[in-house]
Scaffold this motif. Structure first.
Motif, short mmCIF file in Angstrom:
data_model
loop_
_atom_site.label_atom_id
_atom_site.label_comp_id
_atom_site.label_asym_id
_atom_site.label_seq_id
_atom_site.Cartn_x
_atom_site.Cartn_y
_atom_site.Cartn_z
N PHE A 95 -5.04 6.00 6.39
CA PHE A 95 -5.27 4.51 6.08
C PHE A 95 -4.99 4.42 4.66
N ASN A 96 -5.49 5.33 3.81
CA ASN A 96 -4.90 5.41 2.27
C ASN A 96 -3.30 5.11 2.35
N VAL A 97 -2.74 5.94 3.10
CA VAL A 97 -1.23 5.83 2.90
C VAL A 97 -0.92 4.47 3.43
N LEU A 98 -1.32 3.95 4.46
CA LEU A 98 -0.95 2.64 5.14
C LEU A 98 -1.14 1.38 3.97
N ILE A 99 -2.30 1.39 3.37
CA ILE A 99 -2.48 0.12 2.25
C ILE A 99 -1.86 0.59 1.02
N GLY A 100 -0.96 1.79 0.87
CA GLY A 100 -0.40 2.11 -0.41
C GLY A 100 -1.06 2.85 -1.38
N ASP A 101 -2.23 3.42 -1.43
CA ASP A 101 -2.82 4.10 -2.38
C ASP A 101 -2.30 5.30 -2.44
N MET A 102 -1.88 6.04 -1.51
CA MET A 102 -1.24 7.27 -1.23
C MET A 102 0.08 7.28 -0.57
N SER A 103 0.71 8.69 -0.52
CA SER A 103 1.96 8.79 0.30
C SER A 103 1.45 9.85 1.15
N LEU A 104 2.16 10.43 2.18
CA LEU A 104 2.03 11.30 3.16
C LEU A 104 2.34 12.82 2.23
N VAL A 105 3.06 12.86 1.14
CA VAL A 105 3.51 13.77 0.47
C VAL A 105 3.44 13.61 -1.06
N GLY A 106 2.71 14.30 -1.74
CA GLY A 106 2.38 14.15 -3.34
C GLY A 106 1.44 14.76 -3.83
N PRO A 107 1.23 15.02 -4.88
CA PRO A 107 0.36 15.78 -5.79
C PRO A 107 -1.27 15.10 -5.05
N ARG A 108 -1.92 15.92 -4.75
CA ARG A 108 -3.24 15.79 -4.22
C ARG A 108 -4.14 14.96 -5.14
N PRO A 109 -4.63 13.82 -4.99
CA PRO A 109 -5.56 13.14 -6.02
C PRO A 109 -6.84 13.81 -6.40
N GLU A 110 -7.06 13.90 -7.65
CA GLU A 110 -8.39 14.59 -8.10
C GLU A 110 -9.44 13.30 -8.55
N VAL A 111 -10.56 13.87 -8.58
CA VAL A 111 -11.52 13.11 -9.22
C VAL A 111 -11.47 12.95 -10.60
N PRO A 112 -11.72 11.81 -11.26
CA PRO A 112 -11.56 11.57 -12.82
C PRO A 112 -12.05 12.64 -13.62
N ASP A 113 -13.28 13.33 -13.25
CA ASP A 113 -13.90 14.46 -14.23
C ASP A 113 -12.90 15.58 -14.12
N TYR A 114 -12.29 15.90 -12.97
CA TYR A 114 -11.14 17.12 -12.88
C TYR A 114 -9.94 16.67 -13.62
N VAL A 115 -9.47 15.29 -13.63
CA VAL A 115 -8.29 15.15 -14.25
C VAL A 115 -8.57 14.94 -15.84
N ALA A 116 -9.62 15.03 -16.41
CA ALA A 116 -10.13 15.07 -17.48
C ALA A 116 -9.51 16.54 -18.33
N HIS A 117 -9.41 17.38 -17.16
CA HIS A 117 -9.00 18.64 -17.68
C HIS A 117 -7.53 18.86 -17.72
N TYR A 118 -6.76 17.93 -17.21
CA TYR A 118 -5.29 18.19 -17.17
C TYR A 118 -4.83 18.26 -18.56
N PRO A 119 -3.80 19.23 -19.03
CA PRO A 119 -3.20 19.01 -20.23
C PRO A 119 -2.57 17.72 -20.32
N GLU A 120 -2.28 16.77 -21.32
CA GLU A 120 -1.82 15.75 -21.46
C GLU A 120 -0.27 15.66 -20.76
N ALA A 121 0.56 16.48 -21.07
CA ALA A 121 1.81 16.47 -20.72
C ALA A 121 1.78 16.56 -19.22
N VAL A 122 1.03 17.50 -18.83
CA VAL A 122 0.88 17.70 -17.26
C VAL A 122 0.39 16.65 -16.43
N LYS A 123 -0.58 16.04 -17.11
CA LYS A 123 -1.23 14.80 -16.42
C LYS A 123 -0.14 13.71 -16.55
#
Length: 193
Positions: A95-123
């Motif tokens: 249903f997330n794919v249907l409404i356009g929040d996600m795709s079938l294939v792509g980087p798995r979405p993380e919670v904001p707390d873990y995205v905060a640990h991504y190096p800026e260029a990688v993010k």
């Protein structure tokens, strides 16, 4: 992007229709098995840093609070153990794919707390494409809960050991992405399930 979105819709609409009896059966089981809602909604970070609510079937007792879960976690319900084992808790993401929040294939979405640990260029690179239900990292870490179950500090293990490897897989996907790569990842995902 239009081809990818068209491909997603051509796959997701028939899948939701075909899987609707299973989805309904699982929803009833979850409701009968433990108190709480049928769905677990969690804020995740999508393309361009946009926040959205990801849909999953609830596999834990209500109001547990943690962001990661080991396979042996006592808060997992009986139905939840089965759903997690066969990745059926992920089906509502169609249903997330249907409404356009996600795709079938792509980087798995993380919670904001873990995205905060991504190096800026990688993010910037990883969040430049639509997030997905599956990717290379999802296949490689399909038994992530079991890995975390052996750790004294699952969150530290996730951030320091697992997340960097997942990000490398996600960067690989961003650099290689094509419709053919998406089809290949979907087939690999179905095979390992």
């Amino acid at each position: 992007m239009r081809v990818k979105r068209g491909f997603d819709l051509c796959c997701v609409i028939p899948a939701i229709i075909l899987l609707s009896p299973l989805l309904l059966s699982l929803a009833i089981w979850i409701k009968l098995d433990s108190q709480g809602s049928i769905f677990f909604l969690q804020t995740r970070v999508g393309q361009g840093g946009r926040l959205f609510k990801i849909f999953k079937f609830r596999t834990m007792h209500a109001n547990t609070g943690l962001k990661i879960t080991a396979t042996t976690d006592k808060r997992i319900t009986r139905a939840g153990m089965f759903l997690r084992r066969y990745k059926l808790d992920e089906l509502p993401q169609l249903f997330n794919v249907l409404i356009g929040d996600m795709s079938l294939v792509g980087p798995r979405p993380e919670v904001p707390d873990y995205v905060a640990h991504y190096p800026e260029a990688v993010k910037a690179e990883v969040l430049s494409v639509p997030c997905g239900i599956t990717d290379y990292a999802s296949i490689a870490f399909r038994h992530e809960g079991e890995l975390l179950a052996t750790s004294d500090n699952p969150e530290k293990t996730y951030i320091q050991e697992i997340l960097p490897i997942k990000l490398a897989y996600q960067q690989q996907y961003v650099r290689e992405r094509s419709l053919w790569v998406d089809i290949k990842i979907i087939l690999q995902t179905l095979k390992v399930l």
